[in-house]
Write an enzyme that holds these catalytic residues in place. Structure first.
Site, PDB file in Angstrom:
ATOM      1  N   LYS A 297     -12.665 -34.314  32.138  1.00  0.00           N
ATOM      2  CA  LYS A 297     -14.481 -34.189  32.226  1.00  0.00           C
ATOM      3  C   LYS A 297     -14.615 -32.751  32.318  1.00  0.00           C
ATOM      4  O   LYS A 297     -15.234 -31.769  32.360  1.00  0.00           O
ATOM      5  CB  LYS A 297     -14.856 -34.404  33.342  1.00  0.00           C
ATOM      6  CG  LYS A 297     -14.958 -36.225  33.231  1.00  0.00           C
ATOM      7  CD  LYS A 297     -15.431 -37.183  34.303  1.00  0.00           C
ATOM      8  CE  LYS A 297     -15.540 -38.894  34.504  1.00  0.00           C
ATOM      9  NZ  LYS A 297     -15.779 -39.231  35.212  1.00  0.00           N
TER      10      LYS A 297
ATOM     11  N   GLN B 200     -15.464 -39.594  42.114  1.00  0.00           N
ATOM     12  CA  GLN B 200     -14.634 -40.585  40.918  1.00  0.00           C
ATOM     13  C   GLN B 200     -14.612 -41.234  41.663  1.00  0.00           C
ATOM     14  O   GLN B 200     -13.981 -41.155  42.959  1.00  0.00           O
ATOM     15  CB  GLN B 200     -12.919 -39.721  40.530  1.00  0.00           C
ATOM     16  CG  GLN B 200     -12.686 -40.290  39.119  1.00  0.00           C
ATOM     17  CD  GLN B 200     -13.073 -40.254  38.313  1.00  0.00           C
ATOM     18  OE1 GLN B 200     -13.696 -39.789  37.330  1.00  0.00           O
ATOM     19  NE2 GLN B 200     -13.201 -41.576  37.092  1.00  0.00           N
TER      20      GLN B 200
ATOM     21  N   ASP C  16     -24.198 -39.713  37.215  1.00  0.00           N
ATOM     22  CA  ASP C  16     -23.652 -41.032  37.547  1.00  0.00           C
ATOM     23  C   ASP C  16     -24.404 -42.388  36.725  1.00  0.00           C
ATOM     24  O   ASP C  16     -24.855 -42.987  36.660  1.00  0.00           O
ATOM     25  CB  ASP C  16     -22.645 -41.283  37.780  1.00  0.00           C
ATOM     26  CG  ASP C  16     -21.191 -41.228  37.634  1.00  0.00           C
ATOM     27  OD1 ASP C  16     -21.122 -41.467  36.115  1.00  0.00           O
ATOM     28  OD2 ASP C  16     -20.717 -41.123  38.481  1.00  0.00           O
TER      29      ASP C  16
END
Ligand code: NAD
Length: 298
Positions: A54, A98, A121
């Site tokens: 990422k 994460q 997200d």
């Protein structure tokens, strides 16, 4: 019939180029670029690889990338403090924690502590509610990537029968909402669904997000249907007496390709789209925060 291959790898590459162009325009007009902060707790090897990928792609499109690596023993309060620091930092436009988090941390509490406009997200309860009510939300990256590919292939999804197999908060449920917002007739199937093959055979579109290798069989697919395979499963197979690793989806690809009209491969399908959509979401968040017109990624 042999299905057309929907290449997520190629689509993601085009999307990253669009993001790069947008970031460069924003830099010229506003003098700043989107910033994505990723918070990693502990040292789960798979999570470390995801975070590294990422960060690499974030930098490649011209954005600011910051990693916050916290010990696996970090307390919930310390993690909340870290999130608050990035919530109020004006140079940060996207925040990603994460997952999975260690067991001693309440994942939903952590997700809900992220500033919703920076929740790239799309897991914050506010964004879930906005999406469910058809309002402007941050949309979870994996289903957003699936939707981009479906809209690109079909143009108009209105009236199609869609079956989403899997009802997780990160894939199945938001995918169903997105398809409903596109006027599909949506069925969400799950582990308690009766006669799943029959349910799948009704589908013009199948989105498989189950987590079981090659679970959806060719004879469950209506001829000509579009199949989006979200699954990423690592299996091993025998080749000349040697055990080798292999990545497969939730759909039996060899069977499905002979029946479907179009299909995403694994690897090279939904996977690459997920990170590309994270970059697109971070750019969208930057535009919303700065009150400038947000790009249309289609
Ligand atoms: P999950 O384990 O949270 O959910 C799986 C879902 O499948 C559940 O809702 C369950 O009801 C359903 N299910 C389980 N057994 C079933 C059965 N026998 N019949 C019908 N439904 C059944 O998984 P998830 O996080 O949604 O991920 C699903 C898959 O997608 C996994 O393979 C995961 O690795 C992959 N994934 C890929 C990406 C990507 O970027 N490509 C992102 C997220 C997840």
């Amino acid at each position: 019939m042999v299905a057309s291959i929907i290449s997520g790898k190629e689509f993601a590459s085009r999307l990253r180029k669009k993001v790069t162009t947008q970031v460069s325009k924003l830099k010229s007009s506003l003098g700043s670029v989107p910033g994505l902060d990723v918070i990693l707790v502990g040292n789960n090897p798979a999570s470390e690889i995801y975070v590294k990928n990422k960060a690499k792609q974030t930098i490649e499109v011209g954005m600011q990338s910051t990693k916050h690596m916290l010990s696996k023993n970090v307390s919930e309060d310390e993690l909340l403090k870290q999130i608050n620091t990035v919530n109020i930092d004006d140079s940060v436009h996207g925040i990603l924690v994460q997952l999975p988090l260690p067991d001693h941390i309440n994942t939903q509490k952590i997700i809900n502590s992220i500033e919703p406009t920076k929740d790239v997200d799309g897991f914050h309860i506010s964004n879930v509610g906005l999406l469910a009510t058809g309002q402007k939300a941050m949309i979870p990256c994996t289903p957003l990537g699936c939707l981009f590919m479906l809209k690109d292939y079909h143009q108009d999804l209105s009236g199609l029968n869609a079956v989403v197999v899997g009802r997780s908060n990160i894939v199945g449920k938001p995918m169903a909402q997105l398809l409903l917002n596109e006027n599909c007739t949506v069925t969400v199937a799950h582990s308690k669904t009766q006669d799943l093959p029959k349910v799948c055979r009704q589908a013009d579109i199948i989105v498989a997000a189950v987590g079981i290798p090659e679970f959806i069989r060719g004879d469950w697919i209506k001829p000509g249907a579009t199949v989006i395979d979200v699954g990423i499963n690592r299996i091993s197979y025998q080749d000349s007496g040697t055990t080798k690793p292999k990545l497969v989806g939730d759909v039996n690809y060899d069977e499905a390709i002979a029946v479907a009209g179009a299909i995403t491969p694994v690897p090279g399908g939904v996977g690459p789209m997920t990170i590309a959509c994270l970059l697109a979401n971070t750019t969208t968040a930057f535009c919303r925060i700065n009150n400038v017109e947000e790009p249309s990624w289609n």
